[in-house]
Enzyme design. Structure first.
Site, PDB file in Angstrom:
ATOM      1  N   LYS A 297       7.825  -5.486  14.997  1.00 13.03           N
ATOM      2  CA  LYS A 297       8.214  -4.263  15.027  1.00 13.03           C
ATOM      3  C   LYS A 297       8.997  -3.389  15.536  1.00 13.03           C
ATOM      4  O   LYS A 297      10.198  -2.372  15.138  1.00 13.03           O
ATOM      5  CB  LYS A 297       6.924  -3.427  14.233  1.00 13.03           C
ATOM      6  CG  LYS A 297       6.018  -3.914  13.454  1.00 13.03           C
ATOM      7  CD  LYS A 297       6.729  -3.367  12.234  1.00 13.03           C
ATOM      8  CE  LYS A 297       6.479  -2.621  11.560  1.00 13.03           C
ATOM      9  NZ  LYS A 297       6.828  -1.825  10.157  1.00 13.03           N
TER      10      LYS A 297
ATOM     11  N   TYR B  32       3.413  -9.504  16.028  1.00 19.20           N
ATOM     12  CA  TYR B  32       4.012  -8.690  15.017  1.00 19.20           C
ATOM     13  C   TYR B  32       4.252  -7.223  15.580  1.00 19.20           C
ATOM     14  O   TYR B  32       5.498  -7.230  15.013  1.00 19.20           O
ATOM     15  CB  TYR B  32       2.522  -8.218  13.761  1.00 19.20           C
ATOM     16  CG  TYR B  32       2.722  -7.137  13.280  1.00 19.20           C
ATOM     17  CD1 TYR B  32       3.258  -6.895  11.695  1.00 19.20           C
ATOM     18  CD2 TYR B  32       1.922  -5.985  13.682  1.00 19.20           C
ATOM     19  CE1 TYR B  32       3.634  -5.995  10.748  1.00 19.20           C
ATOM     20  CE2 TYR B  32       1.752  -4.833  13.093  1.00 19.20           C
ATOM     21  CZ  TYR B  32       2.573  -4.924  11.647  1.00 19.20           C
ATOM     22  OH  TYR B  32       3.045  -3.629  11.392  1.00 19.20           O
TER      23      TYR B  32
ATOM     24  N   GLN C 131       0.890  -1.488  -0.636  1.00 18.94           N
ATOM     25  CA  GLN C 131       0.211   0.316   0.334  1.00 18.94           C
ATOM     26  C   GLN C 131       0.615   1.016  -0.015  1.00 18.94           C
ATOM     27  O   GLN C 131       0.483   2.583  -1.055  1.00 18.94           O
ATOM     28  CB  GLN C 131      -0.769   0.134   0.979  1.00 18.94           C
ATOM     29  CG  GLN C 131      -2.285  -1.029   1.365  1.00 18.94           C
ATOM     30  CD  GLN C 131      -3.231  -0.347   2.527  1.00 18.94           C
ATOM     31  OE1 GLN C 131      -4.216  -0.302   2.023  1.00 18.94           O
ATOM     32  NE2 GLN C 131      -2.546  -1.440   3.454  1.00 18.94           N
TER      33      GLN C 131
HETATM   34  N1  NAP Z   1      -1.476  -1.876   7.000  1.00 16.21           N
HETATM   35  C1  NAP Z   1      -1.474  -1.088   8.253  1.00 16.21           C
HETATM   36  O1  NAP Z   1      -2.842  -1.095   8.431  1.00 16.21           O
HETATM   37  C2  NAP Z   1      -0.489  -1.173   9.080  1.00 16.21           C
HETATM   38  C3  NAP Z   1      -0.516  -0.317  10.494  1.00 16.21           C
HETATM   39  C4  NAP Z   1       0.312   0.324  10.757  1.00 16.21           C
HETATM   40  C5  NAP Z   1       2.290  -0.203  10.655  1.00 16.21           C
HETATM   41  N2  NAP Z   1       2.308  -1.036   9.111  1.00 16.21           N
HETATM   42  C6  NAP Z   1       3.816  -0.776   8.701  1.00 16.21           C
HETATM   43  O2  NAP Z   1       3.498   0.634   7.734  1.00 16.21           O
HETATM   44  C7  NAP Z   1       3.800  -0.005   6.875  1.00 16.21           C
HETATM   45  C8  NAP Z   1       4.021  -0.302   5.527  1.00 16.21           C
HETATM   46  O3  NAP Z   1       3.009  -1.224   5.400  1.00 16.21           O
HETATM   47  P1  NAP Z   1       1.887  -1.532   4.066  1.00 16.21           P
HETATM   48  O4  NAP Z   1       0.283  -1.381   4.845  1.00 16.21           O
HETATM   49  O5  NAP Z   1       1.739  -0.947   2.877  1.00 16.21           O
HETATM   50  O6  NAP Z   1       1.854  -3.086   3.953  1.00 16.21           O
HETATM   51  P2  NAP Z   1       1.717  -3.898   2.281  1.00 16.21           P
HETATM   52  O7  NAP Z   1       1.130  -3.722   1.744  1.00 16.21           O
HETATM   53  O8  NAP Z   1       1.119  -5.911   3.241  1.00 16.21           O
HETATM   54  O9  NAP Z   1       2.691  -4.435   2.579  1.00 16.21           O
HETATM   55  C9  NAP Z   1       4.185  -4.908   2.507  1.00 16.21           C
HETATM   56  C10 NAP Z   1       5.201  -4.316   1.510  1.00 16.21           C
HETATM   57  O10 NAP Z   1       7.013  -5.415   1.978  1.00 16.21           O
HETATM   58  C11 NAP Z   1       6.792  -5.918   0.716  1.00 16.21           C
HETATM   59  N3  NAP Z   1       7.951  -7.123   1.664  1.00 16.21           N
HETATM   60  C12 NAP Z   1       7.259  -8.550   2.657  1.00 16.21           C
HETATM   61  N4  NAP Z   1       8.277  -9.197   3.075  1.00 16.21           N
HETATM   62  C13 NAP Z   1       9.206  -8.771   1.758  1.00 16.21           C
HETATM   63  C14 NAP Z   1      10.774  -9.158   2.414  1.00 16.21           C
HETATM   64  N5  NAP Z   1      11.285 -10.420   3.073  1.00 16.21           N
HETATM   65  N6  NAP Z   1      11.804  -8.322   1.282  1.00 16.21           N
HETATM   66  C15 NAP Z   1      11.268  -7.477   0.777  1.00 16.21           C
HETATM   67  N7  NAP Z   1       9.956  -6.845   1.067  1.00 16.21           N
HETATM   68  C16 NAP Z   1       9.227  -7.258   1.531  1.00 16.21           C
HETATM   69  C17 NAP Z   1       5.856  -6.283   0.237  1.00 16.21           C
HETATM   70  O11 NAP Z   1       6.338  -6.747  -0.742  1.00 16.21           O
HETATM   71  P3  NAP Z   1       5.463  -8.253  -1.740  1.00 16.21           P
HETATM   72  O12 NAP Z   1       4.131  -8.196  -2.850  1.00 16.21           O
HETATM   73  O13 NAP Z   1       6.438  -9.454  -2.443  1.00 16.21           O
HETATM   74  O14 NAP Z   1       5.132  -9.214  -0.961  1.00 16.21           O
HETATM   75  C18 NAP Z   1       5.322  -5.239   0.443  1.00 16.21           C
HETATM   76  O15 NAP Z   1       5.688  -4.606  -1.025  1.00 16.21           O
HETATM   77  C19 NAP Z   1       4.533  -1.158   7.341  1.00 16.21           C
HETATM   78  O16 NAP Z   1       5.784  -1.266   7.471  1.00 16.21           O
HETATM   79  C20 NAP Z   1       4.084  -1.633   8.185  1.00 16.21           C
HETATM   80  O17 NAP Z   1       4.519  -2.312   9.004  1.00 16.21           O
HETATM   81  C21 NAP Z   1       0.879  -0.729   8.854  1.00 16.21           C
END
Ligand code: NAP
Length: 295
Positions: free
Chosen positions: A125, A121, A11
């Site tokens: 983090k 998780y 995202q």
């Molecule tokens: N989503 C939420 O509600 C939320 C809430 C609080 C904090 N966050 C934090 O916000 C940040 C962005 O989250 P998001 O929602 O954009 O996450 P997301 O949509 O789940 O995307 C995660 C990304 O990480 C990549 N990834 C996963 N494992 C990997 C690895 N081993 N090496 C390299 N890339 C890898 C995935 O690539 P692939 O497509 O190849 O798997 C994807 O591009 C993260 O740090 C998350 O912890 C998110």
């Protein structure tokens, strides 16, 4: 400024690529955080002036049984990334989560409140935050929450999909947080990258800062807000939302009841206040096409 983004499909990564087309975006085939040996060569080739890490293991429930994998990506991998950033003299912008806080109480969490994550998780983090800051003191960590976007897996898209198939939905009402648009989060990362590039070692930008949408809500109220805006343009009619408790919707990982974040430090240090929910949600909803809703 040469900005390198880690992650392509997520995202946040997708929003960053859209908002800063000049950034070099590295996907998992180039940098796999679970395989630390991939990190240094890819970054040395890319020669970043600033690195934004948008990649993470984000499967909150699965992390309970895949603890090692979650820690490999979110802690060990992030530590390696920060070491490479320090070696290359590039500041690191890293994203963390409200899940590092214990989730009790009834006031928004401040950055200096005690951390005590209640699920695997969140623990992975938090370990990543500590690893990043110890390897690269010139790291900005944005702790965010409840991220949604016009793409990817998120609550807004799930609610729209369910609403197009059902006229009654049960949604949790006793967890509170601030929904955060991935587009706004990407803008905050880019702002942090800009500030970081021009900052000295003792600047206030380094360290942990909360960043989320300005308005607090429950999941059920958020669903009602989404439906009130989407009924007509994106879904035929708003379904009835039945407000339920967390106990009525059990999940493998515990979720904090209070995910609200105090945003004063972000506004003070970065000179910008996060946007109201209504405005940020409107932007995301206008980017979703009716044909995407059933996907
Ligand atoms: N989503 C939420 O509600 C939320 C809430 C609080 C904090 N966050 C934090 O916000 C940040 C962005 O989250 P998001 O929602 O954009 O996450 P997301 O949509 O789940 O995307 C995660 C990304 O990480 C990549 N990834 C996963 N494992 C990997 C690895 N081993 N090496 C390299 N890339 C890898 C995935 O690539 P692939 O497509 O190849 O798997 C994807 O591009 C993260 O740090 C998350 O912890 C998110």
């Amino acid at each position: 400024m040469k900005t390198v983004v880690i992650g392509r499909t997520g995202q946040l990564a997708h929003a960053l690529a859209r908002l800063d087309p000049s950034a070099a975006v590295l996907d998992r085939s180039q940098v796999d955080l679970a395989s630390p040996e991939t990190i240094w060569p890819a970054l040395e080739r890319a020669q970043p002036e600033v690195i934004i890490n948008a990649a993470a293991y984000t499967a909150v429930d699965k992390a309970e049984t895949e603890r090692e994998r979650a820690f490999a990506v979110n802690a060990t991998g992030v530590g390696e990334l920060a070491r490479a950033a320090a070696d290359l003299g590039a500041p690191l912008i890293h994203v963390s989560t409200d899940y590092v806080y214990p989730g009790g109480g009834d006031r928004p969490y401040r950055e200096d409140d005690e951390t005590d994550p209640i699920n695997a998780y969140g623990q992975s983090k938090l370990a990543g935050e500590l690893a990043a800051l110890s390897a690269q003191p010139q790291t900005v960590i944005l702790r965010t929450a409840w991220v949604y976007a016009p793409w990817g897996h998120n609550f807004v898209r799930t609610m729209l999909r369910l609403a197009s198939a059902r006229d009654h939905l049960r949604v949790v009402h006793d967890q509170r947080g601030q929904p955060t648009s991935a587009l706004d989060l990407a803008r905050a990362c880019l702002l942090a990258a800009q500030k970081a590039a021009g900052s000295s070692a003792d600047d206030a930008v380094w360290g942990v800062t909360n960043y989320a949408g300005a308005d607090e809500t429950s999941w059920a109220e958020f669903a009602e807000t989404i439906f009130s805006k989407a009924a007509g343009p994106l879904i035929e009619r708003a379904p009835v939302v039945e407000r339920i408790s967390t106990a009525e919707y059990p999940t493998p990982a515990a979720r904090p009841a209070n995910s609200t974040l105090d945003l004063a430090r972000f506004t003070h240090v970065f000179g910008q206040a996060p946007r109201p929910l209504s405005e940020a949600l409107d932007e995301v909803l206008t980017m979703i096409r009716p044909e995407d809703v059933a996907e």
